[in-house]
Design an enzyme around this catalytic site. Structure first.
Site, mmCIF file in Angstrom:
data_model
loop_
_atom_site.group_PDB
_atom_site.id
_atom_site.type_symbol
_atom_site.label_atom_id
_atom_site.label_comp_id
_atom_site.label_asym_id
_atom_site.label_seq_id
_atom_site.Cartn_x
_atom_site.Cartn_y
_atom_site.Cartn_z
ATOM 1 C CG ASP A 1 -52.695 -1.753 -12.934
ATOM 2 O OD1 ASP A 1 -52.757 -0.811 -13.735
ATOM 3 O OD2 ASP A 1 -52.256 -1.640 -11.762
ATOM 4 C CD1 TRP B 1 -54.429 -2.661 -16.936
ATOM 5 C CD2 TRP B 1 -54.565 -0.934 -18.363
ATOM 6 N NE1 TRP B 1 -54.276 -1.501 -16.206
ATOM 7 C CE2 TRP B 1 -54.346 -0.428 -17.062
ATOM 8 C CE3 TRP B 1 -54.680 -0.044 -19.423
ATOM 9 C CZ2 TRP B 1 -54.242 0.936 -16.795
ATOM 10 C CZ3 TRP B 1 -54.581 1.320 -19.164
ATOM 11 C CH2 TRP B 1 -54.359 1.795 -17.863
ATOM 12 C CE1 TYR C 1 -58.265 3.388 -14.500
ATOM 13 C CE2 TYR C 1 -58.839 4.554 -16.511
ATOM 14 C CZ TYR C 1 -58.493 4.577 -15.177
ATOM 15 O OH TYR C 1 -58.396 5.771 -14.518
#
Length: 500
Positions: free
Chosen positions: A434, A414, A418
């Protein structure tokens, strides 16, 4: 490059969507223009097309005084592509050639200067020096038009090695002397000591969503919103700066207060990346608008952008801070880091007092206001940047950066996705685990299973970052708990998965 016929039709229709993608040069006049220039349509046999302004200049053409082809949104190619040419363009915009020379640029990309030159001429029609020269000419024109700086100061602030080189370049590119460029400026407005630029974009542009994203995660001491203006402090290559960004009609007004004017070009480039001004919304809408699931979302917000970053390292730090906490809590912790480990501004402005901490300051920090596991991740991240094991510069290889991020303790898919999406501008990053994205998909009738979500996202390649932004925005508008982040940072109850 599109075909000659495609380029010529774009010029025939004065299609502004191609501004920044291609440049037309006219052999009978010796001038190059943007496709939407209102000048008389040239004959086919007199028309030449180039991928960059630098290539047109290298071919001996000078810039049109009417349409100012250097003042267009940048080509979205340099955001969408991850190849060496695109990485080189981003580094040139960041001023690497001026600071480190062509050898430094080539070393960052892993090529010899000669090989890199051949590659860029083949891809872009101009080598590194010509690309940097075009950038310097553009910066010089901005300074001449928007400041009262002496000509000599303008020359060195724009990156030229001598006044003679500066004068020769301005005459060659604009067919005018520096004094004539200054006198012909049509933009006269009070600046209060700032350098004021107009950063154009391709409409439509969903200003409200971008400004909500910025306002929703302001870090105390680093950022503030004053009415329609977003302001922040940033550390650049030669000193600190304060950026002030205010949306306008077809452009964003950018006021820069710089400790060192040599940082003007890189500062403007960072502002463009932060606001994603070089995007091609029509192209994104055409691709994702056909998708049966995302189509209605895309048509509802055709100008939605993917907000970026002025500093990928800062983005990575804030992503680590935001693991498993709310957005407001993450901003509070980031504010403590700023006041404790960052350099104070020599001249504070409003609530802005500090820049963001450097990698060196955080790598050596012994106590951070967060749990031990996250502290270990953050110091490892900073140490990797300091050692050079992790490259988060504008010209970073995205695959190598992703692998290096995932190798850090406590930093999983994640956070890596990101950072790629926000910090490195990867158009195809998708943090599918997410919580905000998952809840938005459930609302759209998708099963909340990682494998199902991953398989679904495959059909949105190579624009999965835009898909993620539409899902976040949809969840926020629907008031979904945990879906209001509108960007992924610090989505509450998100679990990263602590890597060893």
């Amino acid at each position: 490059m599109p075909s000659f016929e495609q380029c010529y039709r774009a010029v025939e229709s004065r299609d502004s969507r191609f501004d920044g993608w291609i440049y037309i040069a006219v052999t009978s006049t010796g001038i190059y223009c943007r496709p939407s220039c209102p000048a008389t349509m040239p004959k086919r046999q007199n028309s030449r097309f180039y991928a960059t302004a630098a290539a047109a200049q290298e071919a001996g053409f000078r810039a049109c005084r009417r349409c100012l082809p250097d003042a267009v949104p940048g080509s979205p190619e340099w955001d969408l592509r991850a190849d060496v040419a695109a990485r080189a363009m981003r580094l040139v915009d960041d001023g690497v050639v001026e600071r480190e020379g062509v050898g430094g640029l080539a070393a960052r990309l892993g090529y010899t200067p000669r090989h890199l030159g051949r590659l860029l001429v083949s891809e872009l029609g101009a080598g590194p020096l010509a690309l940097a020269r075009a950038r310097r000419a553009h910066t010089a024109r901005l300074l001449l038009e928007t400041t009262a700086l002496p000509i000599t100061d303008v020359a060195f602030a724009a990156g030229f090695g001598s006044v003679r080189q500066f004068n020769d370049t301005i005459r060659t590119v604009f067919a005018s002397t520096p004094t004539e460029v200054r006198q012909a400026s049509r933009r006269k407005e009070p600046t209060n000591g700032a350098v004021v630029l107009r950063l154009p974009y391709r409409p439509p542009y969903d200003v409200d969503s971008v400004w909500r994203y910025l306002q929703g995660r302001l870090v105390p001491g680093l950022e503030e919103v004053d009415g329609p203006t977003y302001r922040r402090a940033v550390q650049l290559h030669h000193g600190a700066a304060i950026l002030e960004l205010t949306p306008g009609d077809g452009f964003v007004r950018c006021a820069l207060r710089l400790d060192d004017l040599r940082d003007l070009g890189p500062a403007a480039a960072r502002c463009r990346r932060l606001l994603h001004l070089d995007a091609d919304p029509a192209g994104v809408a055409e691709v994702l608008g056909r998708d049966p699931l995302l189509g209605p979302l895309v048509r509802a917000r055709p100008g939605l952008r993917v907000p970026g970053s002025v500093d990928p390292f800062e983005t990575a730090v804030r992503a680590v801070i935001g693991q498993q906490v709310s957005v407001s809590a993450a901003a509070t912790v980031a504010g403590r880091l700023v006041t404790t480990y960052a350099d104070p501004l020599a001249h504070p402005s409003g609530s802005l007092t500090h820049t963001f901490p450097t990698a060196e300051s955080l790598a050596s920090a012994d106590r951070l206001p967060m749990p031990k596991a996250r502290t270990r991740t953050l110091t490892a991240l900073a140490a990797g940047v300091v050692r050079g094991d992790l490259d988060l510069s504008p010209g970073a290889d995205q695959a190598e950066a992703d692998a290096a991020l995932r190798a850090l303790p406590g930093l999983g898919p994640w956070t890596a996705s990101y950072v790629a999406l926000r910090g490195l501008g990867d158009p195809d990053a998708f943090p599918g685990t997410d919580l905000g994205i998952r809840r938005a998909l459930v609302r759209l009738g998708v099963e909340d299973q990682p494998q199902a979500i991953a398989a679904l996202a495959e059909r949105w390649r190579p624009l999965r970052s835009y898909a993620a932004q539409h899902l976040w925005t949809h969840g926020s508008a629907a008031g979904l708990d945990g879906g209001g982040e509108t960007g992924g940072l610090g989505t509450k109850n998100h679990h990263e998965g602590q890597a060893a």
